[in-house]
Scaffold this motif. Structure first.
Motif, PDB file in Angstrom:
ATOM      1  N   VAL A 125       0.836  -1.201   0.000  1.00  0.00           N
ATOM      2  CA  VAL A 125       0.000   0.000   0.000  1.00  0.00           C
ATOM      3  C   VAL A 125       0.867   1.245   0.000  1.00  0.00           C
ATOM      4  O   VAL A 125       0.669   2.161  -0.806  1.00  0.00           O
ATOM      5  N   ASP A 126       1.850   1.295   0.900  1.00  0.00           N
ATOM      6  CA  ASP A 126       2.714   2.473   0.984  1.00  0.00           C
ATOM      7  C   ASP A 126       3.570   2.658  -0.263  1.00  0.00           C
ATOM      8  O   ASP A 126       3.822   3.786  -0.698  1.00  0.00           O
ATOM      9  N   ALA A 129       0.242   0.847  -4.087  1.00  0.00           N
ATOM     10  CA  ALA A 129      -1.218   0.845  -4.218  1.00  0.00           C
ATOM     11  C   ALA A 129      -1.841   2.191  -3.876  1.00  0.00           C
ATOM     12  O   ALA A 129      -2.848   2.576  -4.479  1.00  0.00           O
ATOM     13  N   PHE A 130      -1.239   2.929  -2.934  1.00  0.00           N
ATOM     14  CA  PHE A 130      -1.734   4.284  -2.667  1.00  0.00           C
ATOM     15  C   PHE A 130      -1.076   5.343  -3.553  1.00  0.00           C
ATOM     16  O   PHE A 130      -1.778   6.101  -4.228  1.00  0.00           O
ATOM     17  N   ARG A 148      -0.071  14.472  -1.102  1.00  0.00           N
ATOM     18  CA  ARG A 148      -0.551  13.092  -1.032  1.00  0.00           C
ATOM     19  C   ARG A 148      -0.837  12.616   0.391  1.00  0.00           C
ATOM     20  O   ARG A 148      -1.860  11.958   0.614  1.00  0.00           O
ATOM     21  N   ARG A 152      -4.464  10.981   1.652  1.00  0.00           N
ATOM     22  CA  ARG A 152      -4.609   9.649   2.247  1.00  0.00           C
ATOM     23  C   ARG A 152      -5.303   9.718   3.598  1.00  0.00           C
ATOM     24  O   ARG A 152      -6.184   8.912   3.894  1.00  0.00           O
ATOM     25  N   HIS A 232      -8.774   7.637  -6.313  1.00  0.00           N
ATOM     26  CA  HIS A 232      -7.590   6.883  -5.880  1.00  0.00           C
ATOM     27  C   HIS A 232      -7.928   5.723  -4.956  1.00  0.00           C
ATOM     28  O   HIS A 232      -7.299   4.675  -5.032  1.00  0.00           O
ATOM     29  N   ILE A 233      -8.948   5.854  -4.104  1.00  0.00           N
ATOM     30  CA  ILE A 233      -9.196   4.789  -3.129  1.00  0.00           C
ATOM     31  C   ILE A 233      -9.632   3.505  -3.827  1.00  0.00           C
ATOM     32  O   ILE A 233      -9.302   2.398  -3.386  1.00  0.00           O
ATOM     33  N   THR A 235      -8.599   2.196  -6.752  1.00  0.00           N
ATOM     34  CA  THR A 235      -7.434   1.440  -7.218  1.00  0.00           C
ATOM     35  C   THR A 235      -6.563   0.981  -6.054  1.00  0.00           C
ATOM     36  O   THR A 235      -5.993  -0.120  -6.094  1.00  0.00           O
ATOM     37  N   THR A 236      -6.430   1.802  -5.020  1.00  0.00           N
ATOM     38  CA  THR A 236      -5.668   1.395  -3.839  1.00  0.00           C
ATOM     39  C   THR A 236      -6.215   0.091  -3.275  1.00  0.00           C
ATOM     40  O   THR A 236      -5.468  -0.856  -2.992  1.00  0.00           O
ATOM     41  N   ARG A 385      -5.397  -1.436   4.567  1.00  0.00           N
ATOM     42  CA  ARG A 385      -4.613  -0.200   4.641  1.00  0.00           C
ATOM     43  C   ARG A 385      -3.120  -0.485   4.782  1.00  0.00           C
ATOM     44  O   ARG A 385      -2.312   0.437   4.673  1.00  0.00           O
TER      45      ARG A 385
END
Length: 392
Positions: A125-126, A129-130, A148, A152, A232-233, A235-236, A385
């Motif tokens: 994620v870090d 993905a985010f 960014r 988030r 964005h959320i 695809t994350t 997350r």
């Protein structure tokens, strides 16, 4: 486990329990009223009807949630025709297949750069993905990538927020404060772009005319907030879900690596199994019968996309991951909705996920979920997350 009309659904963070509960509801209570009076709808055929019949199942909640009008101004997901069509048309040109396809080189460049900085073990994620989708949507909107971390924090705060009674969410101080912070930030950008337009989506929103008028700053800020957060959320969550599903199905990574042309079908099957948004909401404009149950006018209905995607009447053997199954790329796969509110950014989310998986499978022979704490999302989204992974 016994559930009564006074209960609430299990939390999405406990997916096996939730899926079992949804299967029970499809079989025994396809329309189920919770303790707050919300009517949940579970079967694929019924969910499809709710999403398609916009005259009966409205996206405008002002009649059932007093005080929601201000928060709905310019919010595409909370509007009905004809206003919905006019506003959607404002930005739809930015999300056409041709325009989205033109973003692929930039998405691939970002993906490679982000993966170059990853070691053998990293947090998916870090690392990717985010930052990948939030950088893309920020660039499209004309917002600085340096913000960014703020984006988030806002997304995680809003989508994990718990309120006692969903019908009171619009007047809940926590929700109002959180949304107010986002719209204040975006309102400043809308005013700046109105004074000095550039080639970005916010400029398009504040300079275009809808039915002879321009959006005011509040409408433009709300619309920008929807594009930023949903842009964005989705695809994350999708990328995290994809890696977890692939890890749970041995041999899948090797198959995708050997034949990258199968990646889009695998993404569709991940979306079917774990849609980023497990449910959505509508408000009834009249008394209506759903699966033999009469739902009164001015009721809130919650169609479950997750349940519809796991309905064996629509998808045989629904718990099995099968990218070759028929129909998952069409209307039967409801992760992105159905009808006029079908997700505007679906082509972008699919492209970002495809490029990310192409780059990762070509780079590594394997990628598995590693040891360490995962942080499943709670509240209104399905995903994680934090996802430690190990590349080989």
């Amino acid at each position: 486990m016994t559930h009564t009309v006074l209960d609430l659904p299990p939390d999405v963070a406990d997916l096996p329990v939730l899926l079992d509960w949804l299967a029970d509801r499809r079989a025994d209570a396809p329309v189920w009223r919770d303790r707050y009076g919300l009517h949940h709808v579970f079967r694929h055929a019924d969910v499809e009807v709710v999403l398609h019949d916009v005259a009966t199942f409205s996206s405008d909640f002002s009649a059932v949630m007093p005080g929601s009008e201000a928060m709905s101004k310019g919010m595409l997901t909370r509007l009905d025709p004809p206003e919905h069509k006019a506003l959607r048309h404002l930005v739809s040109a930015a999300f056409t297949p041709r325009r989205v396809a033109a973003l692929e080189p930039r998405i691939r460049e970002l993906t490679r750069s982000m993966l170059d900085g990853a070691g053998a073990s990293f947090d998916l994620v870090d690392t990717l993905a985010f930052p990948l989708p939030v950088t893309v949507i920020a660039e499209m909107l004309g917002l600085p990538a340096s913000d960014r971390p703020r984006f988030r924090s806002w997304a995680e705060g809003l989508f994990s927020m718990q309120v006692d009674d969903p019908k009171e969410a619009v007047v809940d101080p926590k929700v109002r404060d959180a949304m107010g912070e986002i719209t204040s930030y975006l309102g400043d950008w809308c005013r700046a772009r109105r004074a000095d337009p550039t080639d970005d989506l916010i400029s398009a929103l504040v300079t275009a005319e809808v039915d002879g008028r321009r959006l005011d700053d509040e409408e433009a800020a709300n619309f920008s907030m929807l594009l930023l957060l949903a842009g964005h959320i989705t695809t994350t969550l999708l990328l995290g879900n994809a890696v977890r599903v692939i890890d749970e199905n041995p041999g899948t990574w090797a198959g995708l690596r050997a034949d990258p042309s199968t990646i889009p079908a695998a993404i569709e099957e991940v979306l079917r199994l774990r849609p980023p948004f497990p449910m959505t909401g509508r408000a009834t404009t009249r008394d209506v019968e759903i699966a033999g149950t009469t739902v009164p006018a001015r009721s809130i209905v919650m169609p479950w996309l997750l349940s519809a995607n796991h309905d064996p009447d629509a998808h045989p053997d629904p718990e099995r991951f099968d990218p070759t199954r028929a129909g998952i790329g069409g209307g039967s796969q409801l992760a992105f909705g159905h009808g006029i509110h079908f997700c505007l950014g679906a082509p972008l989310a699919r492209l970002e996920a495809r490029v990310a998986l192409e780059e990762m499978t070509s780079r590594w022979a394997g990628l598995s979920v590693g040891e360490g704490e995962q942080r499943p999302c709670t509240g209104r989204v399905l995903g994680t997350r934090r996802l430690p992974v190990v590349a080989t």
